[in-house]
Design an enzyme around this catalytic site. Structure first.
Site, mmCIF file in Angstrom:
data_model
loop_
_atom_site.group_PDB
_atom_site.id
_atom_site.type_symbol
_atom_site.label_atom_id
_atom_site.label_comp_id
_atom_site.label_asym_id
_atom_site.label_seq_id
_atom_site.Cartn_x
_atom_site.Cartn_y
_atom_site.Cartn_z
ATOM 1 N N LYS A 10 0.850 -1.187 0.000
ATOM 2 C CA LYS A 10 0.000 0.000 0.000
ATOM 3 C C LYS A 10 0.885 1.236 0.000
ATOM 4 C CE LYS A 10 0.946 1.321 4.414
ATOM 5 N NZ LYS A 10 1.581 2.572 4.846
ATOM 6 N N GLY A 106 3.858 -1.163 3.992
ATOM 7 C CA GLY A 106 2.935 -2.007 4.757
ATOM 8 C C GLY A 106 3.138 -3.494 4.643
ATOM 9 N N GLY A 108 4.649 -5.927 6.476
ATOM 10 C CA GLY A 108 4.344 -6.758 7.637
ATOM 11 C C GLY A 108 2.870 -6.788 7.959
ATOM 12 N N ASP A 142 -2.167 -0.730 10.978
ATOM 13 C CA ASP A 142 -2.452 -0.771 9.539
ATOM 14 C C ASP A 142 -3.221 -2.026 9.132
ATOM 15 O OD1 ASP A 142 -1.389 1.633 8.790
ATOM 16 O OD2 ASP A 142 0.485 0.823 7.994
#
Length: 292
Positions: A10, A106, A108, A142
């Site tokens: 992302k 993003g 992880g 997130d």
């Protein structure tokens, strides 16, 4: 049966800190855009009771991370809410990593969301996406947006998600080979620099920016230099609290042309925006073919 699943990157098209809560968490407003680029995870369920993670070279990764944490969390929630009587739920997970660590893309969080969604089905637990998103906040702020799987404006600490639709764009993303820890950047943020919370329509119609960019560029001169170079061709900013910088284009040809003009030692990739996560696209477009 499909065993390999996408774990998309992302970018944060904007990111604003609107306050710091009494528990130390930052309240944000951010536009969360999926890309057709990312990691893949091969997930094989079993009943050994063990969650094992391997690299793409089949090397055992014996360390705590979001993938292991997500699988263990899902298992514990399933037992607590009596979604399963099986205490020996297990899985072998093989990670093919393309998203750089600490890049702001993003990786992880996306990995954790893919594990939650896929094992929820493979283990036949059947939590809803909303339930998975709520659980996932324990691992990372997130992750709920990745679980819900749509381009969205994110508010609160990541738990308030407003899906939107955006016109398809192409992004040139540059990686400076710098690993930035999110907690270090958040801890450097001063409350006096916060941005006033705005209605979503006003956010979307205003110029986009990132409240963490000044902090990141002061700490890392290489990132500041990359922004200066790419800004010669298109508006450029960082994504999230990471090290990657990106520029937006209306078509792939233009993005490729600009990439070719950059110094040869600069690493990066070109990706298209997608309003629905590639993982969700597979699940909900082909659901009848997956788990039968």
């Amino acid at each position: 049966m499909i065993h390999t699943w996408p774990s998309p990157a992302k970018i944060n098209l904007f990111l604003y800190v609107t306050g710091i809560r009494s528990d130390g968490y930052h309240s944000i407003q951010s536009l969360f855009q999926f890309l057709n680029y990312g990691d893949t995870l091969k997930i094989i369920p079993n009943k050994t009771g063990n969650i094992e993670l391997f690299s793409e070279k089949k090397l055992f990764l014996n360390r705590e991370n979001t993938i292991i944490n997500a699988a263990q969390l899902l298992k514990s929630k399933a037992l607590y809410y009596k979604k399963t009587n099986c205490t020996n739920l297990g899985a072998k997970i093989f990670l093919n990593k393309k998203i750089p660590i600490g890049s702001g893309l993003g990786g992880g969080s996306s990995n954790a969301a893919t594990v939650l969604i896929v094992l929820n089905q493979l283990w036949k637990i059947k939590f809803t996406l909303t339930e998975l998103a709520e659980f996932s906040l324990k691992i990372g702020s997130d992750i709920p947006a990745f679980v819900m799987g749509k381009t969205s404006v994110i508010e609160g600490i990541g738990e308030i998600i407003h899906p939107i639709k955006r016109k398809e764009k192409w992004y040139l993303v540059i990686y400076p080979k710098i690993h930035i820890l999110t907690k270090n950047i958040f801890s450097s943020f001063l409350l006096k620099n916060k941005t006033q919370k705005k209605p979503i329509q006003l956010l979307l119609s205003s110029p986009f920016s990132n409240d963490f960019e000044n902090i990141v560029t002061k700490k890392f001169r290489k990132i500041k230099k990359l922004i200066s170079i790419l800004s010669l061709y298109a508006p450029t900013r960082i994504t999230g609290t990471g090290s990657c910088v990106f520029a937006e284009f209306n078509d792939k040809i233009t993005a490729e042309k600009i990439f070719s003009l950059l110094p040869k030692n600069i690493e990066g990739f070109i990706a298209k925006s997608v309003d629905i996560s590639p993982l969700h696209h597979i699940f909900y477009e082909k659901k009848t073919h997956i788990f039968n």
